[in-house]
Design a protein around this motif. Structure first.
Motif, short mmCIF file in Angstrom:
data_model
loop_
_atom_site.label_atom_id
_atom_site.label_comp_id
_atom_site.label_asym_id
_atom_site.label_seq_id
_atom_site.Cartn_x
_atom_site.Cartn_y
_atom_site.Cartn_z
N ASN A 165 -11.34 -27.96 35.79
CA ASN A 165 -11.38 -27.73 34.53
C ASN A 165 -10.18 -28.75 34.01
N VAL A 166 -10.41 -29.44 32.89
CA VAL A 166 -9.11 -30.04 32.14
C VAL A 166 -9.22 -29.52 31.01
N ASN A 167 -8.33 -28.43 30.77
CA ASN A 167 -8.14 -27.79 29.54
C ASN A 167 -6.75 -27.60 29.06
N VAL A 168 -6.49 -26.79 28.20
CA VAL A 168 -4.96 -26.74 27.60
C VAL A 168 -4.12 -26.30 28.73
N ASP A 169 -4.47 -25.52 29.80
CA ASP A 169 -3.65 -24.98 30.61
C ASP A 169 -3.01 -26.30 31.85
N ARG A 170 -4.00 -27.41 31.55
CA ARG A 170 -4.01 -28.70 32.25
C ARG A 170 -3.17 -29.85 31.84
N ILE A 171 -3.60 -29.87 30.15
CA ILE A 171 -3.15 -30.85 29.46
C ILE A 171 -2.44 -30.26 28.30
N PRO A 172 -1.39 -29.94 28.13
CA PRO A 172 -0.82 -29.11 27.17
C PRO A 172 -0.94 -29.62 25.77
N GLY A 173 -1.14 -31.27 25.74
CA GLY A 173 -1.56 -31.71 24.41
C GLY A 173 -2.68 -31.50 23.95
N LEU A 174 -3.53 -30.85 24.23
CA LEU A 174 -5.04 -30.25 23.85
C LEU A 174 -4.78 -29.30 23.02
N ASN A 175 -3.83 -28.50 23.08
CA ASN A 175 -3.42 -27.28 22.29
C ASN A 175 -3.91 -27.98 20.75
N THR A 176 -4.95 -26.95 20.18
CA THR A 176 -5.06 -27.03 18.82
C THR A 176 -6.15 -28.29 18.52
N LEU A 177 -6.59 -29.06 19.35
CA LEU A 177 -7.45 -30.37 19.31
C LEU A 177 -8.86 -29.96 19.54
N GLY A 178 -9.00 -28.57 20.25
CA GLY A 178 -10.51 -28.34 19.94
C GLY A 178 -11.57 -29.00 20.90
N VAL A 179 -10.78 -29.55 22.01
CA VAL A 179 -11.95 -30.00 23.07
C VAL A 179 -11.40 -30.14 24.43
N SER A 180 -12.03 -29.87 25.56
CA SER A 180 -11.70 -29.98 26.92
C SER A 180 -12.75 -30.74 27.65
#
Length: 229
Positions: free
Chosen positions: A82-97
């Motif tokens: 998984n590459v989600n907000v837990d792995r890339i904090p910058g994904l927060n609020t961007l609606g994609v993983s």
């Protein structure tokens, strides 16, 4: 008559706007970015605290390692990275993983659903049989396809879907999901391995099985050994 027409047009516009808000699972960001940070020293937005923008750096939008194959030595013969907000904090609020999925020959990503995201998958290596099942109202129709390298398939939000390696070699796929945290409900794990367990008599009637078969399945899944992800 003209007043009624205006009222109906306005009502349609309001309903359209309301439905667009309802279909948006990840709220739209209110700033350029909201890099996730643990703890209370930030502003709580869209499920994660935001780091002070002054302290944001390039590493907050970066990760590596997706060139490394996942370990498929498990009961289903696949691995999801998984590459989600837990792995890339910058994904927060961007609606994609993003995910990388590795399959051993005969391995599968068992039937599951993402409650908060549509998934689009591209096959990079190998041969996959993929598919999804529609809702009860659509008579649970199965849409299925065999994929080869370069092929793309879409799994609509909330639909039960699966991928199976039907080739003789390893398979690798990448998938984008329309949420920073799409969630995963693996059907067998959820039904037969819930905490606490669902009463065997309920599942026996639902699946038209002998109650002892259900108890056996719950014994297999309730230990939660070697969970897929």
């Amino acid at each position: 008559m003209e007043g009624l027409l205006r009222f109906l047009v306005a009502k349609v516009i309001v309903l359209a706007l309301a439905s667009s808000f309802v279909s948006c699972y990840d709220p739209s960001p209110l700033q350029d970015f909201c890099v996730a940070v643990d703890g209370a020293n930030g502003v709580f937005v869209n499920g994660k605290f935001c780091k002070d923008p002054k302290y944001v750096k390039a590493e907050d939008f970066f990760t590596s390692g997706l060139n490394i194959a996942g370990n498929t030595m498990n009961r289903v013969g696949s691995n999801v990275t998984n590459v989600n907000v837990d792995r890339i904090p910058g994904l927060n609020t961007l609606g994609v993983s993003l995910v990388r999925i590795d399959f051993a020959p005969g391995g599968q990503n068992p039937p599951h659903t993402h409650p908060r995201a549509t998934e689009i998958l591209v096959l990079v290596e190998g041969t996959l049989l993929v598919g999804f099942v529609t809702s009860n109202q659509d008579n649970n129709r199965l849409f299925s396809k065999v994929l080869y390298p370069g092929d793309v398939f879409v799994f609509p939000i909330g639909m039960i879907h699966f991928q199976v390696n039907v080739g003789r070699t390893n398979a690798v796929a990448f998938a984008g999901l329309g949420s920073q945290n799409p969630g995963t409900i693996t059907i067998a794990d959820a039904v037969f391995g819930s905490t606490p367990l669902i009463m065997p008599e309920i599942l026996a009637k639902a699946f038209q099985l002998d109650v002892n078969v259900v108890r056996f399945l719950e014994g297999r899944f309730s230990s939660k050994y070697d969970r897929h992800y």
